[in-house]
Motif scaffolding. Structure first.
Motif, PDB file in Angstrom:
ATOM      1  N   SER A  71      -2.057 -23.115  11.654  1.00 54.89           N
ATOM      2  CA  SER A  71      -1.400 -21.804  11.607  1.00 54.89           C
ATOM      3  C   SER A  71      -0.674 -21.505  12.914  1.00 54.89           C
ATOM      4  O   SER A  71       0.419 -20.916  12.913  1.00 54.89           O
ATOM      5  CB  SER A  71      -2.445 -20.707  11.351  1.00 54.89           C
ATOM      6  N   GLN A 118       2.534 -23.551  13.039  1.00 53.42           N
ATOM      7  CA  GLN A 118       3.480 -22.990  12.079  1.00 53.42           C
ATOM      8  C   GLN A 118       4.114 -21.712  12.631  1.00 53.42           C
ATOM      9  O   GLN A 118       5.333 -21.515  12.532  1.00 53.42           O
ATOM     10  CB  GLN A 118       2.762 -22.693  10.765  1.00 53.42           C
ATOM     11  N   ASP A 152       7.999 -21.179  13.449  1.00 52.84           N
ATOM     12  CA  ASP A 152       8.686 -20.119  12.711  1.00 52.84           C
ATOM     13  C   ASP A 152       9.341 -19.100  13.655  1.00 52.84           C
ATOM     14  O   ASP A 152      10.364 -18.512  13.334  1.00 52.84           O
ATOM     15  CB  ASP A 152       7.712 -19.398  11.773  1.00 52.84           C
ATOM     16  N   ARG A 205      -2.421 -27.569   6.656  1.00 52.62           N
ATOM     17  CA  ARG A 205      -1.480 -27.144   7.695  1.00 52.62           C
ATOM     18  C   ARG A 205      -1.738 -27.893   9.003  1.00 52.62           C
ATOM     19  O   ARG A 205      -0.802 -28.318   9.688  1.00 52.62           O
ATOM     20  CB  ARG A 205      -1.580 -25.629   7.933  1.00 52.62           C
ATOM     21  N   ALA A 228       0.712 -30.454  10.903  1.00 48.28           N
ATOM     22  CA  ALA A 228       1.131 -30.144  12.270  1.00 48.28           C
ATOM     23  C   ALA A 228       0.889 -31.336  13.192  1.00 48.28           C
ATOM     24  O   ALA A 228       1.746 -31.692  14.013  1.00 48.28           O
ATOM     25  CB  ALA A 228       0.384 -28.915  12.786  1.00 48.28           C
TER      26      ALA A 228
END
Length: 292
Positions: A139, A142, A146, A218, A222
């Motif tokens: 997370s 990400q 983002d 995730r 990653a």
């Protein structure tokens, strides 16, 4: 600079048994310690290119904060998570084992906050989720990518390039990802789902395990993006081979443990069931090695 010809280590009792009870294995462990001490003492200090730059430190701080936020959102802000943990891991059965120098919790075992760190990690290791070693990283990466994606694909590529540069040039970050890679390699979501079946509330079971499964994906993605290696332990063939040879022996122990825990919690508390659970715990821990 901390190792200058000598290093002091504390080995726990069960580790001494596994490392030095056999003369051949004992010599190998001693050679490893001596070689590492000599290497750290005699090799040249890290080059300037390996020192963390302000950009590296700032990025690491952002990743750390985002990762902690994701971790705490699961552990402390998900209703019913404590119930899930105590049911989906053999933590209460582990607490009954006569191991360690201190009890599993600081007071009566009622909540996650009461646990010591090692039983917390041990419980997730036994259930093959190994959650404390990786949860939140996917997370965090990400969110980092983002944040720069607002500048378009070029921004996202620039952010990823920075993470890849950190992996290449910063030993701390590379070691962090290497440890995470190892912990993920020892996880098994299929076996984790078997332990999740011990949770009586079907909705809680599905909600929490779905979150764990999504974050695992995730995090794996990653790691692959940053390291360029889609497979676990691609740069550690010896450990990959060791895991490949060891784990088929403990997979049946996991299934046996789940069934025995299910019976034990249903009221079959005779000595054979209890002993079987404890033997399974010890066998799985011996194969997983660094389990907490």
């Amino acid at each position: 600079g901390t190792v200058r010809g000598q290093i002091r280590l504390t080995e726990q009792g069960e580790v001494i048994g596994s490392k030095y009870a056999n003369p051949e294995i004992g010599r190998r462990n001693l050679e490893t310690l001596v070689a590492a001490t000599l290497e750290a003492t005699l090799l040249q200090p890290a080059q300037t290119s390996q020192v963390a730059t302000p950009a590296f430190l700032q990025t690491a701080a952002a990743l750390s904060q985002a990762s902690m936020d994701a971790y705490r959102a699961l552990v402390y802000e998900t209703p019913g998570f404590a119930d899930y943990f105590f049911q989906a891991t053999p933590i209460r059965e582990i607490a009954e084992l006569n191991i360690g120098s201190r009890p599993a919790s600081r007071k009566a075992l009622q909540g996650i906050e009461d646990l010591r760190a090692i039983p917390w990690g041990f419980g997730w290791g036994q259930s093959r989720i190994t959650l404390p070693g990786w949860y939140g990283f996917g997370s965090a990466v990400q969110a980092f990518l983002d944040a720069d994606a607002a500048q378009g694909e070029a921004g996202r590529k620039k952010a990823l390039a920075l993470l890849q540069k950190m992996h290449r040039q910063w030993p701390f970050f590379r070691t962090l990802l290497s440890n995470m890679d190892m912990v993920l390699a020892k996880s098994d979501l299929a076996l984790g789902s078997r332990y999740a079946s011990l949770v009586g509330d079907a909705r809680l079971r599905k909600k929490v395990f779905t979150q764990i499964e999504a974050e695992w994906q995730r995090t794996a993605e990653a790691l692959a993006l940053i390291t360029g290696e889609p497979q676990r332990l691609a740069n550690n063939a010896a450990l990959a081979r060791s895991i490949r040879h060891r784990f088929p022996y403990i997979d049946p122990l996991h299934h046996l443990q789940v069934e025995l825990v299910r019976r034990y919690r249903a009221g079959q508390t005779d000595e054979r069931v209890r002993t079987g659970i404890h033997i399974a715990i010890n066998g799985i821990a011996a194969a997983l090695r660094n389990t907490g």
